[in-house]
Design an enzyme around this catalytic site. Structure first.
Site, mmCIF file in Angstrom:
data_model
loop_
_atom_site.group_PDB
_atom_site.id
_atom_site.type_symbol
_atom_site.label_atom_id
_atom_site.label_comp_id
_atom_site.label_asym_id
_atom_site.label_seq_id
_atom_site.Cartn_x
_atom_site.Cartn_y
_atom_site.Cartn_z
ATOM 1 N N ASP A 85 58.112 29.142 73.186
ATOM 2 C CA ASP A 85 58.815 30.401 72.941
ATOM 3 C C ASP A 85 60.038 30.478 73.857
ATOM 4 O O ASP A 85 59.978 30.130 75.032
ATOM 5 C CB ASP A 85 57.881 31.592 73.196
ATOM 6 C CG ASP A 85 58.412 32.880 72.606
ATOM 7 O OD1 ASP A 85 57.804 33.389 71.638
ATOM 8 O OD2 ASP A 85 59.444 33.391 73.100
ATOM 9 N N CYS A 115 66.010 32.373 57.827
ATOM 10 C CA CYS A 115 64.785 32.460 58.623
ATOM 11 C C CYS A 115 64.950 31.496 59.802
ATOM 12 O O CYS A 115 65.093 30.290 59.615
ATOM 13 C CB CYS A 115 63.559 32.101 57.792
ATOM 14 S SG CYS A 115 62.071 31.929 58.823
ATOM 15 N N HIS A 132 57.090 28.562 54.415
ATOM 16 C CA HIS A 132 57.531 29.907 54.772
ATOM 17 C C HIS A 132 56.567 30.943 54.205
ATOM 18 O O HIS A 132 56.578 31.232 53.011
ATOM 19 C CB HIS A 132 58.953 30.199 54.284
ATOM 20 C CG HIS A 132 59.413 31.574 54.670
ATOM 21 N ND1 HIS A 132 60.032 31.854 55.872
ATOM 22 C CD2 HIS A 132 59.282 32.763 54.030
ATOM 23 C CE1 HIS A 132 60.270 33.155 55.950
ATOM 24 N NE2 HIS A 132 59.829 33.725 54.832
ATOM 25 N N CYS A 185 62.402 28.685 59.900
ATOM 26 C CA CYS A 185 62.680 27.643 58.898
ATOM 27 C C CYS A 185 63.832 26.753 59.365
ATOM 28 O O CYS A 185 63.827 25.546 59.109
ATOM 29 C CB CYS A 185 62.993 28.265 57.541
ATOM 30 S SG CYS A 185 61.522 28.811 56.651
ATOM 31 N N HIS A 236 51.097 33.069 68.469
ATOM 32 C CA HIS A 236 51.464 32.923 69.874
ATOM 33 C C HIS A 236 50.266 32.353 70.628
ATOM 34 O O HIS A 236 49.178 32.942 70.603
ATOM 35 C CB HIS A 236 51.792 34.278 70.500
ATOM 36 C CG HIS A 236 52.985 34.993 69.948
ATOM 37 N ND1 HIS A 236 54.195 35.031 70.585
ATOM 38 C CD2 HIS A 236 53.129 35.736 68.815
ATOM 39 C CE1 HIS A 236 55.053 35.761 69.879
ATOM 40 N NE2 HIS A 236 54.421 36.203 68.798
ATOM 41 N N HIS A 283 53.577 33.323 62.537
ATOM 42 C CA HIS A 283 53.491 32.506 63.753
ATOM 43 C C HIS A 283 52.352 32.979 64.639
ATOM 44 O O HIS A 283 52.033 34.160 64.684
ATOM 45 C CB HIS A 283 54.814 32.511 64.519
ATOM 46 C CG HIS A 283 55.362 33.881 64.812
ATOM 47 N ND1 HIS A 283 56.040 34.628 63.873
ATOM 48 C CD2 HIS A 283 55.313 34.635 65.931
ATOM 49 C CE1 HIS A 283 56.395 35.786 64.406
ATOM 50 N NE2 HIS A 283 55.949 35.821 65.653
ATOM 51 N N GLY A 305 54.605 44.949 65.394
ATOM 52 C CA GLY A 305 55.684 44.473 66.263
ATOM 53 C C GLY A 305 56.192 43.090 65.917
ATOM 54 O O GLY A 305 56.712 42.378 66.777
ATOM 55 N N HIS A 334 58.336 35.068 59.780
ATOM 56 C CA HIS A 334 57.736 33.780 59.376
ATOM 57 C C HIS A 334 56.447 33.701 60.192
ATOM 58 O O HIS A 334 56.505 33.718 61.440
ATOM 59 C CB HIS A 334 58.701 32.628 59.693
ATOM 60 C CG HIS A 334 58.214 31.264 59.302
ATOM 61 N ND1 HIS A 334 58.968 30.375 58.546
ATOM 62 C CD2 HIS A 334 57.049 30.609 59.567
ATOM 63 C CE1 HIS A 334 58.290 29.247 58.370
ATOM 64 N NE2 HIS A 334 57.120 29.364 58.989
HETATM 65 P P1 AMP Z 1 57.088 38.305 67.180
HETATM 66 O O1 AMP Z 1 57.507 39.533 67.951
HETATM 67 O O2 AMP Z 1 55.604 38.138 67.094
HETATM 68 O O3 AMP Z 1 57.782 38.229 65.840
HETATM 69 O O4 AMP Z 1 57.548 37.080 68.072
HETATM 70 C C1 AMP Z 1 58.689 36.333 67.828
HETATM 71 C C2 AMP Z 1 58.818 35.385 68.996
HETATM 72 O O5 AMP Z 1 59.755 34.382 68.659
HETATM 73 C C3 AMP Z 1 59.300 36.041 70.289
HETATM 74 O O6 AMP Z 1 58.338 35.824 71.319
HETATM 75 C C4 AMP Z 1 60.622 35.342 70.568
HETATM 76 O O7 AMP Z 1 60.854 35.132 71.936
HETATM 77 C C5 AMP Z 1 60.451 34.036 69.821
HETATM 78 N N1 AMP Z 1 61.686 33.394 69.377
HETATM 79 C C6 AMP Z 1 62.707 33.956 68.697
HETATM 80 N N2 AMP Z 1 63.667 33.045 68.451
HETATM 81 C C7 AMP Z 1 63.231 31.871 68.976
HETATM 82 C C8 AMP Z 1 63.784 30.549 69.053
HETATM 83 N N3 AMP Z 1 64.981 30.250 68.504
HETATM 84 N N4 AMP Z 1 63.059 29.588 69.671
HETATM 85 C C9 AMP Z 1 61.862 29.886 70.214
HETATM 86 N N5 AMP Z 1 61.290 31.106 70.183
HETATM 87 C C10 AMP Z 1 61.970 32.100 69.578
HETATM 88 ZN ZN ZN Z 2 60.697 30.770 57.479
#
Ligand code: AMP
Ligand code: ZN
Length: 115
Positions: free
Chosen positions: A30, A4, A46, A7, A102, A100, A93, A98
């Site tokens: 992000d 993950c 997690h 994580c 936004h 999160h 989408g 994990h």
């Molecule tokens: P979601 O589509 O809601 O799952 O959003 C996942 C978000 O995580 C996207 O906006 C990605 O740009 C962001 N993301 C993925 N990997 C990383 C990372 N290593 N550091 C920061 N943001 C990330």
């Molecule tokens: Zn996780």
């Protein structure tokens, strides 16, 4: 949890631009921002998705919103406003499995929340 990416950020195994951290929550920028401010606020526990949230995790979600509010103030979003988005599951989408939140702002966002 193994494999993950969030994580791994929590465990400091991969770098991130962390702007807030406490025992239960971490927030970082992000990597592909869609607006001048685009921050992800996540529980350190997690939880794969909103679908997987249980009563046991109610308090952490409440705290996440308080942290979002504090970050929004620090990022000077509190006067003009901002948007909080939780993508959930396949149709929602969600790419990273994990939970999160936004936090998006710093410009006038479109009015369409579904496309
Ligand atoms: P979601 O589509 O809601 O799952 O959003 C996942 C978000 O995580 C996207 O906006 C990605 O740009 C962001 N993301 C993925 N990997 C990383 C990372 N290593 N550091 C920061 N943001 C990330
Ligand atoms: Zn996780």
């Amino acid at each position: 949890m193994e494999d993950c990416i969030f994580c791994k950020i929590i465990a400091k195994q991969i770098p991130a631009n962390v702007i807030y951290e406490d025992e239960q929550i971490i927030a970082f920028r992000d990597i592909h921002p869609v607006a001048p401010v685009h921050i992800l606020v996540i529980p350190k526990k997690h939880i794969a998705s909103l679908i997987d949230l249980t009563k046991e995790d109610e308090a952490i979600v409440g705290k996440i919103y308080t942290v979002i509010n504090e970050i929004a103030e620090k990022e000077k979003l509190n006067e003009r406003g901002f948007r909080v988005i939780v993508n959930c599951g396949e149709d929602g989408g969600q790419e990273v499995k994990h939970l999160h939140f936004h936090l998006i702002g710093g410009k006038k966002l479109g009015t369409k929340i579904v496309n």
